[in-house]
Each structure stands twice: as C-alpha cells, then as structure tokens.
Scaffold this active site. Structure first.
Site, mmCIF file in Angstrom:
data_model
loop_
_atom_site.group_PDB
_atom_site.id
_atom_site.type_symbol
_atom_site.label_atom_id
_atom_site.label_comp_id
_atom_site.label_asym_id
_atom_site.label_seq_id
_atom_site.Cartn_x
_atom_site.Cartn_y
_atom_site.Cartn_z
ATOM 1 N N ASP A 1 0.862 -1.190 0.077
ATOM 2 C CA ASP A 1 0.103 0.240 -0.037
ATOM 3 C C ASP A 1 0.968 1.443 -0.031
ATOM 4 O O ASP A 1 2.052 1.093 0.384
ATOM 5 C CB ASP A 1 -0.721 0.065 1.159
ATOM 6 N N ASP B 1 -0.623 5.288 0.703
ATOM 7 C CA ASP B 1 -1.130 6.336 1.429
ATOM 8 C C ASP B 1 -1.147 5.438 2.967
ATOM 9 O O ASP B 1 -1.919 4.545 3.054
ATOM 10 C CB ASP B 1 -2.454 6.783 1.156
#
Length: 270
Positions: free
Chosen positions: A14, A16
């Site tokens: 991932d 953010d």
C-alpha cells in the site's frame, strides 16, 4: 508457526499511510524499497487511490526519494477500467473522479460520456459538486451500472485525515439506490489484477498496509500473508477497534518500517 506461514515470494504494498502521508515520506520508506530492489524480491505498489496515473504515482514517489517506475504501480483506476472494458468493450462511462481515473478509462478504449452512459464510475474527487452528484444519481436511476473504485472513507494526508472515495460513494449509494461493483481493496478484482501484474499466486504473496478494512481484509480474503504497519490509519491505540470492524486479523503487526524490513529479511524466500 513459521511453517504455517504463506511463502513470501512477492509483496503487494500500500502507499497512502504506509510509505507516505500526503507529500511526506514515512521514515525508512526509501530504505525499505531500496532493500527490496537490492534483494530482487518482486513487489507492486497497490493503491486504492484512483486520482493519479501510474506514471504520476511513480513520479511522486521519486520526489520523496523512493525509487519507482510506472510498471511498479497498480491502481484501482486501472483495475476498474480493465473490468469495464472486459465486460463491455467500448462502453460509455460517466466519471466522478480525477485525472488518473479519466486517463485509465481512455486508455482502456472506453468512451467518456455525460449523457446516458452505460456506467457511472466513481472514485475520489476533491472537486466534487452537488451538480456532479445529481448527474451521477440520475444516470444510476436511468439504468447505468454503478462501479466504485474503492471504499475508503478516510485517507491520511499531510495535515490530517480527509474524506475518501467511500465518503462520496455513501451519498451515491443512498441517493442512487444501488450497491456499486467494488473494484479496489478489499475486492478480489484489484487483487486479481495485481497478482497478474506481479506474476504470482496469492499463497506466495504478502500484502502490506496500514488499513485493516482495506489492505488487511484484501490480503486475508485472498489467502495472502498480511502485514499491518502502524504508520497510518491504524495505530496501537485503535488496533483492536479496527480489527473488530474488519472481522479479520493481520498475520503480523509491525510498529514501523524498519521493523517491517527486518521481518521481510528474515522471512523472504530466497
């Protein structure tokens, strides 16, 4: 216990809240990615954020000192456009979203349309207006299929949390009276897209992220190993709350990215 862990032959990472907050790199994110490149452990950056193209995502990472190329990036926008194009080649699409989503639609050979579209495709839109909401709702009531890039209600930014695509989606679902086809994490659609891109099976791939409801649920549902990092949305203080909401548990919890790098070094397949 180690023998029961999935093989670690690749990573879906991932962005953010995991590698950066807004424009600020999280400590040791650059060293983590440099280590993965040095050891040639395959990985992809997998993001629910549909606002930027893979090229723009890579450029953003480079500006933060994190080595990246567009081919490393899998976005919910790419997966959404591919999904619609495979289901309805050349379909007309009304987009609620930003430039990255528009470009993905065009690259997939779909047609942007403001009137009587086949699909309403919705992602994050930081210029969202009541007029845009009204058009989208009318298209859904008129028979357009509603597709949502991702369900994130909140996103970490440079100066705090901001509403995500899921917050806009809550309005469209309520007013449109239709549940969307969900593309991004935790949906299997983005997982399948990402696994094809990395060239691995779920049982030899680990998912790394900061969000229990998206990242960790995404990996757990597919049968991947999962590593929750307490660098973003999920913290030590709210971990039990978010685990309860997500109805799953991470395989491993790391407090920071230096700890994550050490865990990968110990458990990666060579």
């Amino acid at each position: 216990m180690t023998n029961k862990l999935p093989a670690m032959r690749g990573l879906l990472i991932d962005l953010d809240g995991t590698l950066y907050h807004g424009i600020h790199r999280i400590d040791n994110a650059d060293l983590l990615i440099a280590y993965l490149r040095e050891t040639k452990l395959p990985f992809r950056f997998v993001t629910n954020n549909s606002s930027a193209s893979p090229e723009e995502v890579a450029e953003r990472l480079i500006h933060m000192g994190i080595a990246a190329v567009a081919e490393d990036v899998c976005t919910s926008a790419q997966a959404a456009a591919e999904y619609i194009a495979n289901r309805s080649p050349g379909a007309s699409v009304f987009v609620v979203g930003e430039a990255g989503l528009v470009r993905a639609v065009q690259a997939a050979g779909l047609v942007l349309s403001e009137e009587e579209p086949d699909y309403v495709l919705q992602g994050i839109d930081r210029s969202f207006t009541y007029e845009r909401l009204t058009k989208a709702v009318r298209h859904i009531h008129g028979g357009a299929t509603y597709v949502m890039t991702n369900p994130d209600l909140l996103l970490p930014s440079s100066d705090g949390l901001i509403p995500g695509a899921g917050s806009i989606g809550a309005m469209l679902r309520a007013a449109g009276g239709m549940e969307p086809i969900l593309i991004g994490k935790p949906s299997s659609i983005l997982m399948d897209y990402s696994l094809r891109e990395i060239g691995l099976q779920a049982n030899e791939t680990w998912v790394i992220g900061d969000n229990m409801a998206t990242d960790i649920a995404f990996g757990a549902a597919a049968g991947c190993g999962t590593i929750l990092v307490l660098t973003g949305l999920t913290t030590a203080d709210n971990l039990s709350h978010y685990m309860e909401l997500a109805d799953c548990e991470p395989t491993v919890v790391c407090n920071h990215l230096a700890e994550l790098r050490a865990y990968i070094s110990e458990h990666r397949e060579v």
